[in-house]
Design a protein around this motif. Structure first.
Motif: not given
Lengths: 395, 425
Positions: A32-60
């Motif tokens: 691989e060498g060291s100069s190549l791009r080494k993409p990482k992915l971090v997955v965060i699971q919000l367990t239990g069913g996050n209430d999206g409407l109280n997270t990103v809120i349509p305030f109008r």
């Protein structure tokens, strides 16, 4: 016998040891060498069913306030991101990332014929398969399998492995087990002692021994490579803060893990939602902010993409217990340095045209997985995701 | 056919939860065949809490004097994967399986199809004339009878769904047909037309060789080898068709065949977690400190009664194995016998709030008492190495076995139980 197996077996039989210490890893590095791009992915699971409407809120939106007399967040408290949408007041740190252009928010994410069962819906998100094509493996496990990876290429910061990381012939590894795994492998008369003749073949017993050798190698590798054990920023002393601190340490160690998986639980807010839900978002927001800061400092942020999801959103209308019940569409966050579309990928739909009282799904979550595989990891989705999607042009 | 010790061990591994000294000494194949096929399993007094019921389901297997029967029950629970939350439905479902486990597959399939558990799980109760729900029809073909895409079309699925309209269950979980919701029109299934009912469709499906073949493959994978031998699968298929799906005759046929006892089939399968636990339970006469510990251990190992991952069922063979699960399984005997305190943790339920430690800590939840005297007495009659490894120990295992001198100690037994070979049967 395929080439990979041949390499493994011949390495074993010629060296005659389970510990082929860095033979294979060394080989990878050289290729691989060291100069190549080494993409990482971090997955965060919000367990239990996050209430999206109280997270990103349509305030109008009047409908939001009419549907949630006790659960809605007063519009003057909301952190405004644009003229329509804002964030939960506890997400101030997260809003800084948003304003820096590191966040893309995709609203109304789900899948056709959505299940309101935690168990069934989480299984669908884990597998990355269609509702009617249930699978025993997970999308990250498929990634490891198809691309001939090793266990430690996908690590879960947990003691048990989630369905996402289960593959057919290879699965990811639950990293809080590394010490335990080593202890177990070296007990019992030194099961994997040097100069041992291990069963080699296509039978199941050889498979078990082979798995042990793989696990042992991966555990040794993680332990050896995990050299950085200190934080470069002050991570919050919460569970999610500690987990992200571990991920930051591992990434900064230069370990060749590609995918990290962690979960934050407790989002099933049926009763007296406000306080507990706000607190969870506070912990999430603060931990993720420090995580990004940490990676920016060390120069790893440009190679890291963070995906946050939950198994479903919650109903638009509150229930009779100052909480919300299981719903459908939800918001997904993608965090990274060079996103093509930072900000909002799409608006909320009109809350007046709901799917049975739920936010209808507009973006299939598998489309996001598919973009991650193709555009972030630059691999084909073949054998990993089983439907084709047009790129969302986010990553 | 005469069976030697190794053959009998193999037979008891596959149609049971492992061999024990007494049966090895006393069993002849003929006697075994007689004992193996009783009309019905023991009558059970079911408990009505779903968690306790799951505990009881395993305890039955540990305590049963008829291990072959219980093994069949386990097979059918795998075969008819169904997620069940209500204890009432779970009991009725189990009763159907227990009633027909060694009977006729037709009765079993019909009984399961009419069970409240299945009508709920695959939305059969929502399937009405005019607004059909295809979920059950699809899985009936794909998972329970024909295999994915084998011998049926999308059109068949739609038409089959119409035949099952109006199938309901009442408050007691008893099946009934709501005539008004039944679609009594003409249907075309597999190219034949008629005013078919659900019962008719099951007959149509059973008459397809694909159905017998699919069932034969599942039986072979579970009881013989997960590397299929086409030839032997065909033999089982033919036996099912010849006997009109008589299960007793089919299983009797399998254990009368020399190929069943061939060297390559012995110790070839990876135990499922329940097979592992029940095997330990029977060998050491394990008693749980609290009855629910039998439930907890299922959760720990992700093999929970009435809760397969999805309609595809629990994993099989290698699918059970990953780094966490394999090390946990190898370590399980030490956890159970309380000789080690490594902190394994069980994933809490998805809806559990943070901080709740309902299932988080193991300390008390994995306490089982082993009857060591019983085990040591038995091991004087037949060595555990022979019973557990059936002449298939690897060089690694043999090194550990040969390195052991003197009487059998607890420590040595734990070493044997921690070998990968103990994960096999």
């Amino acid at each position: 016998m395929d080439r990979r197996k041949f390499l493994k077996y011949s390495a074993l039989s010629s060296v005659g040891s389970a510990f082929v210490p860095n033979f294979l890893f060394g080989l990878n590095e050289k290729l691989e060498g060291s100069s190549l791009r080494k993409p990482k992915l971090v997955v965060i699971q919000l367990t239990g069913g996050n209430d999206g409407l109280n997270t990103v809120i349509p305030f109008r939106n009047d409908q939001y306030y009419r549907s949630r007399p006790t659960v809605a967040i007063p519009s003057n408290e909301i952190i405004r991101l644009d003229n329509e949408l804002g964030l939960n007041p506890k997400m101030e740190k997260f809003s800084r990332l948003f304003k820096e252009g590191y966040v893309s928010i995709i609203n109304s994410v789900g899948y056709p014929n959505q299940s309101r069962s935690h168990f069934a819906s989480m299984d669908i998100w884990h597998s990355g398969a269609d509702v009617n094509k249930q699978s025993k493996t997970g999308w990250i496990g498929n990634y490891l399998d198809v691309l001939d990876k090793k266990s430690h290429h996908a690590l879960e910061i947990n003691k048990q492995l989630s369905g996402s990381l289960k593959g057919e012939s290879i699965s990811g590894m639950a990293v809080q087990n590394v010490g335990r795994i080593q202890r177990i492998l070296h007990e019992h008369g030194g099961l994997l002692a040097q100069d041992e003749k291990f069963p080699v073949g296509e039978d199941n017993n050889s498979f078990l021994y082979q798995s042990l050798i793989d696990i042992n190698q991966s555990a040794d590798y993680i332990k050896e490579a995990h050299t950085i054990k200190t934080d470069n920023v002050d991570f919050p002393k919460t569970k999610i803060g500690e987990k992200l601190s571990t991920v930051s340490q591992l990434i900064r160690s230069g370990i060749d893990t590609e995918i990290y998986y962690l979960s934050l639980r407790g989002f099933d807010s049926h009763v007296n939602q406000r306080k507990s839900h706000d607190q969870l978002l506070d912990r999430y927001s603060s931990a993720i902010y420090h995580f990004v800061e940490s990676l920016k400092k060390s120069g790893h942020f440009k190679d890291t993409l963070i995906l946050t999801f939950s198994e479903f959103g919650r109903r638009v209308s509150e229930n009779g217990s100052k909480g919300t019940d299981h719903g459908k569409g939800n918001s997904v966050f993608i965090i990274g340095e060079n996103l093509k579309q930072p900000g909002f990928f799409n608006d909320y739909d009109d809350l007046n045209s709901l799917d049975n009282g739920d936010i209808p799904f507009k973006v299939d979550f598998k489309n996001i997985y598919s973009d991650i595989i193709r555009e972030w990891f630059e691999e084909s989705i073949k054998g990993i995701i089983f439907s084709r999607y047009k790129s969302l042009e986010i990553i | 056919m005469t069976l030697d010790d190794s053959d009998i061990i193999h037979l008891l591994n596959r149609f049971g939860f492992g061999a024990d000294a007494d049966s090895l000494i006393s069993y002849s194949a003929v006697r075994f065949q007689e004992q193996m096929f009783p009309k019905k399993g023991a009558e059970l007094n079911w408990t009505h809490d779903i968690g306790a019921l799951k505990a009881q389901s395993i305890q039955n297997m540990v305590l049963s004097e008829n291990a072959p029967y219980e093994k069949l029950v386990l097979f059918w629970h795998h075969y008819f994967a169904c997620i069940i939350d209500k204890s009432k439905h779970a009991i009725l479902f189990s009763e159907v399986i227990r009633k027909h486990a060694f009977g006729n597959f037709r009765d079993l399939l019909l009984g399961v199809s009419k069970s409240a558990a299945m009508l709920h799980f695959l939305n059969g109760k929502k399937n009405k004339a005019g607004s059909p729900n295809e979920n059950f029809a699809r899985e009936l073909c794909e998972i329970y009878t024909l295999g994915e895409g084998d011998g049926y079309s999308e059109r068949d699925v739609k038409e089959i769904a119409r035949c099952f309209t109006g199938w309901k269950y009442d408050d007691t979980g008893t099946f009934y047909l709501r005539e008004k919701q039944f679609d009594s029109g003409m249907k075309t299934v597999f190219g034949k037309s008629g005013r078919y009912t659900g019962e008719d469709v099951i007959e149509l499906i059973l008459s397809k060789p694909q159905c017998a073949n699919y069932l034969a493959e599942k039986i072979y994978t579970f009881f013989v080898n997960d590397r299929l031998s086409k030839k032997h699968v065909f033999e089982i298929r033919d036996c099912l068709m010849r006997t009109n799906y008589d299960l007793k005759e089919t299983f009797a046929y399998i254990i009368s065949m020399p190929w069943f006892y061939s060297d390559q089939n012995k110790m070839a399968l990876i135990k499922s977690p329940i097979e592992l636990i029940v095997g330990l339970g029977r060998t050491f006469r394990l008693k749980a400190a609290k009855e629910n510990n039998w439930f907890f251990v299922q959760k720990l190992l992700n093999h929970e009664f009435y809760k397969p991952k999805n309609v595809k069922g629990w994993p099989m063979g290698r699918e059970w194995i990953d780094s966490s699960s394999l090390t946990l399984r190898m370590h399980l005997p030490q956890l159970i016998f309380g000789t080690n305190d490594i902190d394994f943790e069980v994933e809490p339920d998805l809806d559990q709030s943070p901080g709740s430690n309902k299932f988080m800590y193991l300390k008390d939840r994995l306490k089982f008492k082993a009857d060591w005297n019983y085990f040591l007495d038995n091991s004087k009659k037949v060595s555990p190495e022979k019973l557990w490894f059936n002449n298939k120990a690897s060089d690694v295992a043999n090194r550990i076995i040969k390195g052991h001198k003197g009487a059998i100690s607890k420590e040595y037994v734990l070493d044997l139980l921690s070998l990968p070979e103990y994960q096999m049967h």
